[in-house]
Write an enzyme that holds these catalytic residues in place. Structure first.
Site, PDB file in Angstrom:
ATOM      1  N   GLU A  14      28.129  18.663  -5.029  1.00 33.50           N
ATOM      2  CA  GLU A  14      28.088  19.971  -5.273  1.00 33.50           C
ATOM      3  C   GLU A  14      28.095  20.496  -4.007  1.00 33.50           C
ATOM      4  O   GLU A  14      26.970  20.354  -3.214  1.00 33.50           O
ATOM      5  CB  GLU A  14      26.949  20.312  -6.251  1.00 33.50           C
ATOM      6  CG  GLU A  14      27.225  22.027  -6.826  1.00 33.50           C
ATOM      7  CD  GLU A  14      26.444  22.803  -5.808  1.00 33.50           C
ATOM      8  OE1 GLU A  14      26.974  23.493  -4.939  1.00 33.50           O
ATOM      9  OE2 GLU A  14      25.320  23.020  -6.116  1.00 33.50           O
ATOM     10  N   CYS A  57      25.315  28.800  -3.082  1.00 31.77           N
ATOM     11  CA  CYS A  57      26.705  28.275  -3.349  1.00 31.77           C
ATOM     12  C   CYS A  57      27.423  29.101  -4.361  1.00 31.77           C
ATOM     13  O   CYS A  57      28.696  29.340  -4.004  1.00 31.77           O
ATOM     14  CB  CYS A  57      26.772  26.721  -3.634  1.00 31.77           C
ATOM     15  SG  CYS A  57      26.056  25.701  -2.190  1.00 31.77           S
TER      16      CYS A  57
END
Length: 463
Positions: free
Chosen positions: A234, A268
């Site tokens: 990720e 993020c």
């Protein structure tokens, strides 16, 4: 990078740690390998009881660990407490649901007969020792969303946490130990990034998961690929936030502020690029900029603070360079755009809204990891989607529209791992989380996440 607690509100180094030596790393690897051999056979009820106990302890520790998180990476206390609560919730969710998520799957009996068999099923078995390389921005949550499903599946974990949150990293290992897990089930390795390759190449390590930068992901993926080991990545995100004519503009603008500055913008999945239809552009920009100006920037230990410091001096400087480059090339800072006065000791930056962004500006291509928003005016949905997809990232996305046809189009055409309508992206244990393109691959959370580190085994019996 030294392994140390550097308070981002003051810039002062509060505590340093010596990295583990080669013999200590070997002892951790041996302990993990040996522990897996018996932990993998424990029944789900036993694993669930351990994880629920960890959740209970985390609830008891919330105030203390929140202060540690705030000291190490600058998150306001309220946000740090909320992060701890989310972790406890996720532990309990997996304790309740893991057995059902990993239950044997039975193919259609007609297909079994056609294969020549009497019966067949699919069983999910744990892979083994999983190395987790984790970032500082959500120092509890990023780890727990890996650890809870991995432990419930019967795996064991080795944590290489970010070097600026060592006390949080050590707390996590101690939390699982106090909950009753064998020491080898979850261990924190205080090591620098240079130690990762040897650990990942060790035959006792079966797989790895990483949340972090694109560069770190490339490195771990290359090593794991060479060793033919499973990885989940990720990585970064530059999430679009589309506002279309049918949107509730007031709600969209209010939510946009939170979506951009959560965790001081160091997320993020924080919305970063605000792509607004020309019909509602002026109204949205006015409300959004006003909301950003009203935020209180200050000491994260002050309960009235909305936005704390960035986690490091380098992070603040990198963000400042992106803004300065954009302004030099013609962008307008509607608000913010500089370091706040009176907070010179820490790594602070003003909540900022930029307009007039063009493709030649660095900020159009690079991820802004801080409280800086870029706002684009578009003529129609086609242009909105083109701008939204004009990035190397594809983590999540946000769309404000009441039009069902527009919603269907966005689900079809947005290049992202998630599409959130009339709200902001947020992770939840029941929903898969991850991205496409250079935001990584694989999924965390939900049934998809717990199966990432399982051996999907076909079991077949002849007639």
């Amino acid at each position: 990078m030294p392994i140390a607690t550097v308070n981002p509100a003051t810039g002062e180094t509060e505590r340093t740690f010596e990295p583990l030596g080669s013999q200590e790393i070997e002892e951790c690897l041996a302990r993990a390998g040996a522990t897996f051999e018996h932990f993998r056979t424990t029944p789900f009820a036993e694993r669930a009881a351990l994880l629920r106990r960890a959740a209970d302890l985390l609830d008891e520790d919330t105030d203390d660990i929140a202060r540690t998180i705030t000291t190490e990476m600058g998150k306001p206390l309220a946000a740090a407490r909320a992060e701890a609560g989310k972790c406890a919730k996720t532990m309990r969710w997996y304790a309740e649901h893991a057995e059902g998520l990993l239950a044997d799957e039975h193919p259609d009996q007609g297909d079994v007969r056609d294969s020549g068999g009497a019966r067949a099923f699919v069983r999910y078995r744990p892979l083994g020792v999983v190395l987790a390389v984790m970032p500082w921005n959500f120092p509890l949550w990023q780890v727990v969303r890996f650890a809870a499903p991995a432990l419930m599946a019967g795996n064991v974990g080795l944590l290489k946490h970010a070097s600026n949150v060592p006390q949080t990293a050590l707390y996590l290992a101690d939390l699982f130990r106090r909950a009753g897990y064998d020491e080898g089930c979850f261990q924190t390795l205080l090591v620098g990034s240079g130690a990762i390759e040897d650990i990942l190449r060790d035959p006792r390590v079966a797989a790895a998961t990483l949340t972090g930068s694109e560069g770190a992901g490339r490195s771990v993926a290359a090593i794991a690929g060479d060793e033919i080991k499973k990885t989940v990545l990720e990585l970064g995100g530059s999430d679009p936030y589309l506002v279309l004519p049918s949107a509730d503009v007031d709600a969209a603008a209010r939510t946009a502020v939170t979506a951009r500055v959560q965790n001081a913008g160091q997320s993020c999945i924080a919305a970063k690029r605000f792509i607004v239809h020309t019909q509602v552009y002026d109204a949205f920009l006015e409300r959004f900029a006003a909301g950003m100006r009203e935020l209180t920037v200050g000491d994260p230990k002050d309960e009235g603070t909305d936005v704390g410091p960035l986690s490091s001096e380098q992070g603040r400087d990198d963000l400042e360079e992106l803004v300065d480059d954009a302004v030099r090339h013609g962008a307008t800072a509607v608000c913010g755009g500089q370091r706040p006065k009176g907070l010179e000791r820490g790594f602070y930056y003003e909540p900022t809204v930029l307009t007039g962004i063009t493709p030649g500006m660095r900020i159009h291509r690079e991820e802004t990891f801080g409280p800086v928003a870029t706002v684009y005016r578009v003529a129609d949905l086609d242009e909105a989607l083109a701008v939204a997809n004009d990035t190397s990232f594809g983590l999540s996305s946000n769309v404000w529209t009441r039009d069902e046809a527009e919603q269907d189009r966005c689900v079809r055409d947005l290049q992202a791992g998630g599409v959130y309508f009339n709200g902001m992206t947020a992770s939840h244990p029941a929903f898969p989380f991850g991205g496409v393109k250079r935001s990584g691959y694989g999924r965390e959370l939900s049934g998809h996440g717990i199966k990432e580190f399982c051996n999907t085994t076909t079991v077949w019996h002849g007639a």
